[in-house]
Write an enzyme that holds these catalytic residues in place. Structure first.
Site, short mmCIF file in Angstrom:
data_model
loop_
_atom_site.label_atom_id
_atom_site.label_comp_id
_atom_site.label_asym_id
_atom_site.label_seq_id
_atom_site.Cartn_x
_atom_site.Cartn_y
_atom_site.Cartn_z
N SER A 113 -20.20 47.88 24.16
CA SER A 113 -20.29 46.42 24.25
C SER A 113 -21.64 46.04 24.83
CB SER A 113 -19.18 45.89 25.15
OG SER A 113 -19.46 46.27 26.48
N LYS A 114 -21.84 44.75 24.95
CA LYS A 114 -23.11 44.23 25.49
C LYS A 114 -23.42 44.84 26.86
CE LYS A 114 -24.16 40.23 22.98
NZ LYS A 114 -23.21 39.24 22.53
N ARG A 115 -22.36 45.07 27.60
CA ARG A 115 -22.50 45.64 28.93
C ARG A 115 -23.32 46.95 28.90
NH1 ARG A 115 -18.46 48.62 31.19
NH2 ARG A 115 -17.15 48.15 29.39
N GLY A 153 -25.76 47.52 27.05
CA GLY A 153 -27.10 47.27 26.51
C GLY A 153 -27.10 47.26 25.00
#
Ligand code: GLU
Length: 482
Positions: A247-249, A251
């Site tokens: 996920s975006k977490r 990067g």
């Protein structure tokens, strides 16, 4: 078009910008096509009108172009092919393989809630599956627009051979009477995907694991339509280092962000190719040509791949160092123009840049690092962190060190790396300082920071005037501390 021709497709839905996982799918399809001298087709699956995101299609094509994943046909847009799906849906209804369902969204929602409450999987209760002609006529007259649902067999199971996972079997009663055509007359993913894979003569469907449970539904559709299904290969998931879904977490933002951050397309391709595929147990670096040559589905793994950002950074650094100094300078220029602080005067001087970038090439992991690592070459006055100037010494010896350096440097005419070193190295002993302390002090005075490219080279590039000015300013700051 011969039947044995390899034809694969990348079929993104423009419901967002493509991320690493999407592009890994595109890459594997592209490699498979190029390896087999086949065709790579781009198809935009834009049938979910409500979830369409503006600019997503452009972002998809831009990402593919950036990475050099060229397509042979398309982009086809499903939204421009609606009559084909509608016709097939009608045919399936006529043949008794599908039926019209008049249930209202409210009814379906209540049913779903009730099933959740009972901890049952959400499923349509098939109320409209066996409507009598009379009931249907009544519903029709009431003005409700129906959807078309597939008449999934109530019993038995559906199996298929997955080229990566082997035999996969689903019980038909878990598959639901899924919708084929929505009330807005747009097809669902299932219908449009099957119709297009057939009409576009797709030989292999290589897609992410998350679509595995859709495949038995597609197989059932191929059966009732009497079409030969393509071969399927479901690619392993990509997880973050913490084993959670990427996920975006982690990067993993959209792929164009990697371009903006200064990753090289060749490094991205190499890195992405290893997310679920490998040549052997050890090879890390493969050029695009080598990947095309060696890519096979046999070497795609079954287990999830782990996305490791540090590895990407490292790999990108290696690719950056493989560039010629000229290539590195010209690629860096764009990032310098974009990211240097606003106080820096533009246009930048290209020949000055080409003296700086060789000092940075070894140290940068991304092109985005270049302005951060090199900004002091471009700035006028530096802002000092005063404590750094006397770190490890004291005001008196720092003052003396800089004053003496200034004295010795002022008359120097041949301002180059060797002459600077000839003057400054012996000076450390003379001042009674270790070279690391003395050079550390000069480095802070010259660059404003404790880590930089080699000191004498840096000073040579900066030139006499800038260096003397900075030493004077540093001296002033040190004296102010008293
Ligand atoms: N439109 C689907 C997606 O967004 C395609 C899945 C498939 O390849 O069948 O990924």
């Amino acid at each position: 078009m011969s039947h044995s021709e390899i034809r694969v497709r990348f079929a993104p839905s423009p419901t967002g910008y493509p991320h690493l996982g999407n592009i890994r799918t595109a890459l594997f399809n592209w490699l498979f096509a190029r390896h087999h001298d086949g065709k790579f087709i781009l198809r935009i699956e834009d049938t979910d009108v409500a979830r369409k995101v503006a600019g997503a299609v452009e972002n998809i094509t831009e990402s593919l172009k950036w990475l050099g994943l060229d397509w042979d046909e398309g982009p086809y847009f499903q939204s421009q092919r609606l009559p084909q799906y509608q016709e097939i849906a009608r045919k399936l209804v006529d043949q008794g393989h599908a039926y019209l369902c008049y249930c209202s969204p409210q009814r379906l929602e209540e049913m779903r809630r009730e099933q959740m409450r009972r901890k049952q999987p959400p499923k349509y209760d098939r109320r409209c599956r066996e409507l009598t002609g009379q009931q249907r006529a009544r519903l029709e007259a009431s003005g409700v627009t129906p959807v078309v649902r597939f008449k999934t067999p109530l019993e038995e199971e559906t199996s298929f051979h997955d080229l990566i996972r082997g035999k996969v079997t689903f019980q038909n009663d878990t598959l639901d009477d899924f919708i084929l055509l929505k009330s807005d007359s747009y097809p669902t993913y299932h219908l449009a995907n099957v119709v297009d894979d057939h009409l576009m003569v797709i030989s292999h469907v290589l897609r992410a694991d998350e679509w595995l449970s859709s495949t038995p539904r597609h197989i059932l559709l191929y059966q009732v339509l009497d079409w030969q299904p393509p071969q399927f290969a479901h690619l392993p998931m990509i997880l973050g280092p913490d084993k959670a879904k990427l996920s975006k977490r982690h990067g993993a933002t959209n792929i164009i962000d990697y371009q903006r951050q200064g990753y090289l397309p060749e490094a991205m391709i190499n890195f992405l190719s290893l997310l679920g595929w490998s040549l052997d147990d050890k090879t890390e670096f493969l050029s695009r040509e080598e990947l095309v040559k060696h890519f096979t589905l046999e070497r795609v793994g079954k287990t999830a791949a782990i996305f490791n950002k540090d590895k990407l950074d490292w790999m990108n650094g290696v690719y950056l160092r493989k560039l010629t100094p000229e290539q590195f300078a010209s690629q860096s220029t764009l990032f310098l123009q974009r990211d240097l602080p606003p106080s820096v005067k533009h246009p930048l001087d290209n020949s000055y840049i080409s003296t700086i970038t060789p000092l940075i090439q070894e140290r940068a992991k991304t092109l985005g690092d270049v302005p951060r690592l090199a900004d002091f070459f471009f700035l006028g006055d530096l802002e000092y962190d005063q404590s750094l100037l006397i770190k490890g010494t004291d005001t008196a010896s720092a003052t003396k060190a800089i004053e003496t350096s200034l004295e010795r440097l002022k008359p120097l005419e041949a301002w180059n790396t060797a002459s600077l070193e000839d003057i400054l190295r012996p000076l450390a002993t003379e001042l009674g300082l270790t070279t690391s302390k003395f050079f550390g002090l000069l480095r802070v005075a010259i660059t404003g920071r404790t880590a930089s490219p080699p000191l004498f080279q840096t000073m040579a590039v900066l030139g006499k005037e800038r260096c003397l000015k900075r030493l004077n300013k540093a001296l002033h700051e040190i004296k102010m501390q008293n």
